[in-house]
Structures are given as C-alpha cells and as structure tokens.
Design a protein around this motif. Structure first.
Motif, mmCIF file in Angstrom:
data_model
loop_
_atom_site.group_PDB
_atom_site.id
_atom_site.type_symbol
_atom_site.label_atom_id
_atom_site.label_comp_id
_atom_site.label_asym_id
_atom_site.label_seq_id
_atom_site.Cartn_x
_atom_site.Cartn_y
_atom_site.Cartn_z
ATOM 1 N N LYS A 115 11.499 20.062 11.009
ATOM 2 C CA LYS A 115 11.114 21.454 11.248
ATOM 3 C C LYS A 115 12.374 22.254 11.539
ATOM 4 O O LYS A 115 13.244 21.820 12.294
ATOM 5 C CB LYS A 115 10.168 21.554 12.439
ATOM 6 C CG LYS A 115 8.851 20.858 12.230
ATOM 7 C CD LYS A 115 7.988 20.981 13.469
ATOM 8 C CE LYS A 115 6.686 20.211 13.303
ATOM 9 N NZ LYS A 115 5.876 20.273 14.517
ATOM 10 N N SER A 116 12.454 23.434 10.932
ATOM 11 C CA SER A 116 13.594 24.308 11.153
ATOM 12 C C SER A 116 13.151 25.752 11.000
ATOM 13 O O SER A 116 12.279 26.056 10.184
ATOM 14 C CB SER A 116 14.710 24.003 10.153
ATOM 15 O OG SER A 116 15.788 24.909 10.321
ATOM 16 N N ASN A 117 13.740 26.632 11.773
ATOM 17 C CA ASN A 117 13.438 28.048 11.631
ATOM 18 C C ASN A 117 14.461 28.751 10.727
ATOM 19 O O ASN A 117 14.485 29.966 10.637
ATOM 20 C CB ASN A 117 13.364 28.732 13.002
ATOM 21 C CG ASN A 117 14.698 28.734 13.725
ATOM 22 O OD1 ASN A 117 15.643 28.060 13.342
ATOM 23 N ND2 ASN A 117 14.781 29.492 14.798
ATOM 24 N N GLN A 118 15.310 27.973 10.036
ATOM 25 C CA GLN A 118 16.323 28.502 9.132
ATOM 26 C C GLN A 118 16.113 27.914 7.734
ATOM 27 O O GLN A 118 15.699 26.771 7.608
ATOM 28 C CB GLN A 118 17.730 28.118 9.619
ATOM 29 C CG GLN A 118 18.087 28.675 10.971
ATOM 30 C CD GLN A 118 18.248 30.174 10.937
ATOM 31 O OE1 GLN A 118 18.932 30.713 10.080
ATOM 32 N NE2 GLN A 118 17.591 30.854 11.861
ATOM 33 N N PRO A 119 16.442 28.676 6.662
ATOM 34 C CA PRO A 119 16.441 28.081 5.322
ATOM 35 C C PRO A 119 17.404 26.899 5.282
ATOM 36 O O PRO A 119 18.433 26.902 5.960
ATOM 37 C CB PRO A 119 16.925 29.211 4.419
ATOM 38 C CG PRO A 119 16.677 30.457 5.200
ATOM 39 C CD PRO A 119 16.813 30.079 6.648
ATOM 40 N N LYS A 149 5.750 23.280 4.049
ATOM 41 C CA LYS A 149 4.740 24.206 4.560
ATOM 42 C C LYS A 149 5.201 25.647 4.513
ATOM 43 O O LYS A 149 4.385 26.555 4.538
ATOM 44 C CB LYS A 149 4.364 23.816 5.985
ATOM 45 C CG LYS A 149 3.602 22.502 6.051
ATOM 46 C CD LYS A 149 3.197 22.169 7.447
ATOM 47 C CE LYS A 149 2.059 23.059 7.864
ATOM 48 N NZ LYS A 149 1.542 22.740 9.189
ATOM 49 N N GLN A 150 6.516 25.867 4.466
ATOM 50 C CA GLN A 150 7.014 27.237 4.450
ATOM 51 C C GLN A 150 8.004 27.387 3.311
ATOM 52 O O GLN A 150 7.625 27.275 2.161
ATOM 53 C CB GLN A 150 7.605 27.602 5.805
ATOM 54 C CG GLN A 150 6.530 27.608 6.897
ATOM 55 C CD GLN A 150 7.072 27.919 8.262
ATOM 56 O OE1 GLN A 150 8.271 27.994 8.479
ATOM 57 N NE2 GLN A 150 6.185 28.088 9.213
ATOM 58 N N THR A 151 9.266 27.594 3.617
ATOM 59 C CA THR A 151 10.278 27.816 2.590
ATOM 60 C C THR A 151 10.570 26.527 1.831
ATOM 61 O O THR A 151 10.848 25.501 2.448
ATOM 62 C CB THR A 151 11.587 28.327 3.238
ATOM 63 O OG1 THR A 151 11.285 29.482 4.006
ATOM 64 C CG2 THR A 151 12.614 28.665 2.194
ATOM 65 N N PRO A 152 10.508 26.539 0.488
ATOM 66 C CA PRO A 152 10.859 25.340 -0.283
ATOM 67 C C PRO A 152 12.314 24.927 -0.057
ATOM 68 O O PRO A 152 13.161 25.756 0.261
ATOM 69 C CB PRO A 152 10.642 25.767 -1.735
ATOM 70 C CG PRO A 152 9.723 26.927 -1.657
ATOM 71 C CD PRO A 152 10.053 27.617 -0.361
ATOM 72 N N LEU A 153 12.592 23.653 -0.205
ATOM 73 C CA LEU A 153 13.942 23.118 -0.040
ATOM 74 C C LEU A 153 14.754 23.377 -1.306
ATOM 75 O O LEU A 153 14.338 23.012 -2.400
ATOM 76 C CB LEU A 153 13.864 21.620 0.224
ATOM 77 C CG LEU A 153 15.198 20.885 0.363
ATOM 78 C CD1 LEU A 153 15.919 21.348 1.621
ATOM 79 C CD2 LEU A 153 14.964 19.389 0.403
ATOM 80 N N TYR A 154 15.901 24.031 -1.166
ATOM 81 C CA TYR A 154 16.784 24.283 -2.301
ATOM 82 C C TYR A 154 17.699 23.079 -2.487
ATOM 83 O O TYR A 154 18.294 22.589 -1.538
ATOM 84 C CB TYR A 154 17.625 25.542 -2.073
ATOM 85 C CG TYR A 154 18.579 25.806 -3.204
ATOM 86 C CD1 TYR A 154 18.104 26.277 -4.427
ATOM 87 C CD2 TYR A 154 19.928 25.563 -3.068
ATOM 88 C CE1 TYR A 154 18.966 26.502 -5.483
ATOM 89 C CE2 TYR A 154 20.802 25.785 -4.115
ATOM 90 C CZ TYR A 154 20.315 26.258 -5.317
ATOM 91 O OH TYR A 154 21.175 26.477 -6.367
#
Length: 70
Positions: free
Chosen positions: A26-30, A47-52
């Motif tokens: 879990k992270s609140n940063q991209p 669950k939120q931003t996809p992993l680049y």
C-alpha cells in the motif's frame, strides 16, 4: 508525507500446496519500479493507480496475470 506498507500473508493450510504467499503493498504515492522474474505465476490486483513498468513502457491493468518474463 509518503506512507507505504508492505506485508506478506501465508495462505490457509489447504491452499499451501498451491499458493506460496499473498503479499500486499500500500502506498499513497504513484509507484514506478523495475520488475524481475521470480519463476512463478502471479495474480495481481491494483485497487487504485496501476503500476507503471518502465522496461515495458506500459502500465499494468487493474487485474493482471503475470508469469515468467524474458
């Protein structure tokens, strides 16, 4: 403030012959990261931003099945 949490979970006894572990990050940063082959398949949920993934110049979708890569 950057907040990150990384945890491993052991599967129930009935699944242990088939599932090595679950892990949650879990992270609140991209997050941008290099990925490395680990020799086993993975089922990945974002669950939120996809992993680049910079080496592939792409982002993983919300649901990804990943296996051995070159």
């Amino acid at each position: 403030m950057i907040q990150e949490d990384f945890q491993f979970y052991k599967p129930c006894k009935e699944l242990q012959p088939y599932v090595r572990y679950y892990w949650v990050f879990k992270s609140n940063q991209p997050l941008n990261t290099l990925t490395f082959p680990i020799g086993c398949p993975q089922i990945i949920f974002h669950k939120q931003t996809p992993l680049y993934i910079p080496e592939l110049n792409t982002a993983q979708s919300e649901f990804t099945i990943s296996g051995q890569v070159n």
